[in-house]
Design an enzyme around this catalytic site. Structure first.
Site, PDB file in Angstrom:
ATOM      1  CE  LYS A  38      19.374  52.132  23.211  1.00 45.60           C
ATOM      2  NZ  LYS A  38      18.529  51.902  22.021  1.00 45.60           N
ATOM      3  CG  ASN A  39      21.229  52.931  19.564  1.00 46.50           C
ATOM      4  OD1 ASN A  39      20.559  52.061  20.126  1.00 46.50           O
ATOM      5  ND2 ASN A  39      20.842  54.194  19.472  1.00 46.50           N
ATOM      6  CB  CYS A  68       7.677  52.916  18.964  1.00 49.18           C
ATOM      7  SG  CYS A  68       8.803  54.167  18.422  1.00 49.18           S
ATOM      8  NE  ARG A  92      11.916  54.443  15.688  1.00 46.73           N
ATOM      9  CZ  ARG A  92      12.694  53.983  16.647  1.00 46.73           C
ATOM     10  NH1 ARG A  92      12.228  53.782  17.848  1.00 46.73           N
ATOM     11  NH2 ARG A  92      13.952  53.703  16.400  1.00 46.73           N
ATOM     12  CG  ASP A 137      18.831  58.718  19.907  1.00 48.27           C
ATOM     13  OD1 ASP A 137      17.628  58.798  19.614  1.00 48.27           O
ATOM     14  OD2 ASP A 137      19.560  57.774  19.527  1.00 48.27           O
ATOM     15  NE  ARG A 148      13.789  49.487  25.119  1.00 45.78           N
ATOM     16  CZ  ARG A 148      13.234  49.704  23.951  1.00 45.78           C
ATOM     17  NH1 ARG A 148      12.028  50.211  23.886  1.00 45.78           N
ATOM     18  NH2 ARG A 148      13.862  49.414  22.844  1.00 45.78           N
TER      19      ARG A 148
HETATM   20  C1  EPZ Z   1      18.141  54.435  15.214  1.00 46.62           C
HETATM   21  O1  EPZ Z   1      16.771  54.067  15.039  1.00 46.62           O
HETATM   22  C2  EPZ Z   1      18.396  54.387  16.700  1.00 46.62           C
HETATM   23  N1  EPZ Z   1      18.150  53.060  17.193  1.00 46.62           N
HETATM   24  C3  EPZ Z   1      17.505  55.410  17.409  1.00 46.62           C
HETATM   25  O2  EPZ Z   1      17.844  55.423  18.772  1.00 46.62           O
HETATM   26  C4  EPZ Z   1      17.766  56.792  16.821  1.00 46.62           C
HETATM   27  O3  EPZ Z   1      16.877  57.726  17.404  1.00 46.62           O
HETATM   28  C5  EPZ Z   1      17.590  56.785  15.307  1.00 46.62           C
HETATM   29  O4  EPZ Z   1      18.408  55.736  14.716  1.00 46.62           O
HETATM   30  C6  EPZ Z   1      17.951  58.091  14.635  1.00 46.62           C
HETATM   31  O5  EPZ Z   1      19.276  58.427  14.935  1.00 46.62           O
HETATM   32  C7  EPZ Z   1      19.088  52.108  17.071  1.00 46.62           C
HETATM   33  O6  EPZ Z   1      20.161  52.307  16.535  1.00 46.62           O
HETATM   34  C8  EPZ Z   1      18.772  50.784  17.656  1.00 46.62           C
HETATM   35  P1  EPZ Z   1      16.072  55.560  11.459  1.00 46.62           P
HETATM   36  P2  EPZ Z   1      16.218  53.706  13.591  1.00 46.62           P
HETATM   37  O7  EPZ Z   1      15.759  54.404  10.590  1.00 46.62           O
HETATM   38  O8  EPZ Z   1      17.304  53.028  12.859  1.00 46.62           O
HETATM   39  C9  EPZ Z   1      12.210  57.034   9.054  1.00 46.62           C
HETATM   40  C10 EPZ Z   1      17.397  55.457  21.087  1.00 46.62           C
HETATM   41  O9  EPZ Z   1      16.790  56.232  21.858  1.00 46.62           O
HETATM   42  N2  EPZ Z   1      12.232  55.721   8.386  1.00 46.62           N
HETATM   43  O10 EPZ Z   1      17.358  56.272  11.251  1.00 46.62           O
HETATM   44  O11 EPZ Z   1      14.932  53.000  13.779  1.00 46.62           O
HETATM   45  C11 EPZ Z   1      11.889  56.912  10.543  1.00 46.62           C
HETATM   46  O12 EPZ Z   1      10.517  56.811  10.771  1.00 46.62           O
HETATM   47  C12 EPZ Z   1      16.819  55.104  19.740  1.00 46.62           C
HETATM   48  O13 EPZ Z   1      18.466  54.896  21.390  1.00 46.62           O
HETATM   49  C13 EPZ Z   1      11.343  55.464   7.368  1.00 46.62           C
HETATM   50  O14 EPZ Z   1      10.521  56.306   7.003  1.00 46.62           O
HETATM   51  O15 EPZ Z   1      15.955  55.137  12.993  1.00 46.62           O
HETATM   52  C14 EPZ Z   1      12.501  58.172  11.091  1.00 46.62           C
HETATM   53  O16 EPZ Z   1      11.622  59.248  10.904  1.00 46.62           O
HETATM   54  C15 EPZ Z   1      15.465  55.660  19.539  1.00 46.62           C
HETATM   55  N3  EPZ Z   1      11.372  54.224   6.784  1.00 46.62           N
HETATM   56  C16 EPZ Z   1      13.746  58.367  10.208  1.00 46.62           C
HETATM   57  O17 EPZ Z   1      13.502  57.586   9.027  1.00 46.62           O
HETATM   58  C17 EPZ Z   1      12.267  53.270   7.151  1.00 46.62           C
HETATM   59  O18 EPZ Z   1      12.247  52.175   6.580  1.00 46.62           O
HETATM   60  C18 EPZ Z   1      15.055  57.911  10.820  1.00 46.62           C
HETATM   61  O19 EPZ Z   1      14.879  56.603  11.363  1.00 46.62           O
HETATM   62  C19 EPZ Z   1      13.189  53.559   8.170  1.00 46.62           C
HETATM   63  C20 EPZ Z   1      13.155  54.799   8.776  1.00 46.62           C
END
Ligand code: EPZ
Length: 420
Positions: free
Chosen positions: A22-23, A116, A121, A304, A396
């Protein structure tokens, strides 16, 4: 709303085919915006998130179709570069369209995703990266309004590892003038996969899969035909289910190289995980041993998989400490696991799990994708009947989960809301 009714206690046995990731699929679909002509994504799982992404791209004028596990996407020269709140709020990955829209169409209007179930996030790092490349960005009435006549290369050092931020900047940089360097980049297999796909389109990306990615911008890209990698989190979830039920399961197509941290932890708990010709074979001893787990960016233990291993720890001998370092609120499953008889205490980002002999079935509520997966894992192992409500969270990210589990001998059934 559908529910899954599970009569637990059956050791899972047999083979399960792991679907496409998915990702990896979602950013691949967004990447189709970068080139004129028809792109094809193959090995696409049949998931609600994929259908949401298709709807979003159609909203922008992309001609899209899904046939079996192939998605065709054709982004013409003009587009309506807008991602509306109605779609973005249901799927954060919609935000991936920002970078490609800006790079190819020079402007974008994309709704802010909002918070969320697993945490705030924010998307500030995505925006900082695009601004460094020359994008002008305003926040207006809940939307990101971005413009750039021509993005230019820049050095972007992320304060925090972000998968989506890395992917957005990476896509935008492919068509920017000059060289972009992403420092402290996410090294997740899905990022590496996206870079591979972009290079197929004619991009020049080096270093994906490491913390430093270098992108030399090119003038234009061509459409792609690309089959995505297997879903490491789906594989890890079935691995957890096999272990929790003391089963013997072959994860067909699972890629061990993407699952090393997960496999290491489950082996520490006593699971036997062997590479076989078709994928990975998982078996488990009668009683698991507790371990401590701390989530971390790849190649660390994935956030995850935190909920699913917690379900297994609830059945292990001893006390395991789980530390969630990526998201601040990713313990919604704890209260539901407790309803199944688990002994878990949360203090901030740390959860202490005292393993017990058994769990007992109960009605529980799914709150997000991976939380729901942990409830299914726990329900499969529990004595008696577990009903998981709000199954749409699972749909999802898991393709036909109940059919795959039925194939492994589980007693599981989907009850449609109108059957109540
Ligand atoms: C990706 O989300 C995945 N989603 C998530 O999978 C996964 O949990 C996550 O990466 C971490 O591995 C997809 O790929 C579609 P991040 P993403 O930006 O990209 C903070 C699932 O269950 N952050 O790596 O949104 C954020 O709040 C999902 O399949 C900022 O502060 O995650 C978090 O604490 C859920 N500012 C951390 O970084 C930003 O601009 C990592 O988030 C961006 C992120």
């Amino acid at each position: 709303m559908d529910r899954l009714v599970i009569r637990g206690g059956v050791p899972l046995q047999g083979e399960v085919r792991i679907s496409g990731s998915k990702n990896a699929v979602l950013p691949a679909m967004a990447a189709a915006l970068l080139a004129p002509g028809e792109s094809r994504v193959r090995n696409v799982p049949n998931l609600m998130d994929v259908r949401t992404m298709v709807r979003l791209l159609e909203h922008m004028g992309v001609v899209a179709s899904i046939e079996g596990d192939v998605v065709r996407l054709d982004a013409g020269p003009a587009a309506n570069p807008e991602a509306p709140y109605e779609l973005v709020k249901t799927m954060r990955a919609s935000f991936f369209v920002l970078g490609p829209l800006l790079a190819r169409y020079k402007r974008a209007r994309v709704s802010l995703p909002g918070g969320c179930a697993i945490g705030a996030r924010p998307v500030n790092l995505h925006l900082v990266g695009l601004q460094a490349m020359g994008a002008e960005i305003d926040l207006m009435q809940g939307y990101v309004e971005a413009r750039a006549d021509k993005l230019h290369g820049a050095t972007i050092a992320f304060d925090q590892v972000t998968v989506g931020g890395t992917e957005n900047v990476l896509m935008a940089a492919t068509l920017a003038a000059g060289t972009t360097v992403i420092e402290n980049a996410a090294a997740e297999p899905e990022v590496e996969e996206l870079a591979r796909l972009l290079n197929r389109m004619g991009a020049r990306v080096r270093g994906a899969g490491t913390r430093r990615i270098v992108i030399e911008g090119v003038g234009e890209l061509s459409p792609f035909d690309h089959a995505v990698i297997p879903d490491r989190i789906e594989a890890g979830t079935f691995l957890a289910a096999a272990v929790a039920t003391r089963g013997d399961v072959v994860l067909v197509g699972a890629a061990l190289e993407h699952l090393e941290a997960v496999v290491r932890k489950f082996r520490e708990m006593g699971a036997i995980v062997d590479p076989v010709a078709s994928g990975l074979r998982v078996r488990a001893p009668q009683r698991l041993e507790a371990v401590d787990v701390s989530t971390a960016p790849y190649p660390g233990f994935p956030t995850d998989m935190q909920a699913q291993i917690m379900a297994c720890l609830a059945l292990a001998r001893g006390r395991g400490l789980v530390t969630e370092t990526i998201f601040e609120n990713r313990y919604m499953h704890v209260f539901e696991l407790v309803r199944l008889g688990a002994d878990i205490a949360v203090d901030g980002r740390v959860a202490m799990v005292r393993g017990g002999e058994a769990l007992d079935g109960a009605p529980v509520m799914a709150t997000d994708l991976r939380a729901s997966a942990s409830l299914v894992v726990a329900g499969l192992a529990a004595r008696g009947t577990t009903e998981v409500r709000r199954v749409y969270h699972i749909d999802r990210g898991y393709e036909r989960i109940e059919n795959k589990l039925l194939g492994l001998g589980a007693r599981i059934e989907r009850v449609h809301a109108d059957g109540e």
